[in-house]
Design a protein around this motif. Structure first.
Motif: not given
Length: 57
Positions: A10, A13-14, A16-18, A20-21
């Motif tokens: 997690k 994943r988090d 990478r997402k952060a 990207w955002k």
């Protein structure tokens, strides 16, 4: 024989997402800033105006 991939944690994943955002937010901020500058007339951005388009036609 096919082997299932390991599950991504997690935290990875988090992260990478952060990232990207953050990139998306930065691009949105730049676009908004450029738009405001163009509308206020104090930009160094070069773009065709309606007057120039009419002269070419």
């Amino acid at each position: 024989m096919a082997v299932p991939k390991k599950k991504t944690s997690k935290s990875k994943r988090d992260k990478r997402k952060a990232t990207w955002k953050r990139k998306a937010a930065l691009q949105a901020q730049k676009a908004l800033s450029l738009g405001k500058a163009v509308l206020s007339g104090r930009s160094s951005f070069v773009y065709p105006t309606e007057e120039e388009e009419e002269e070419e036609s």
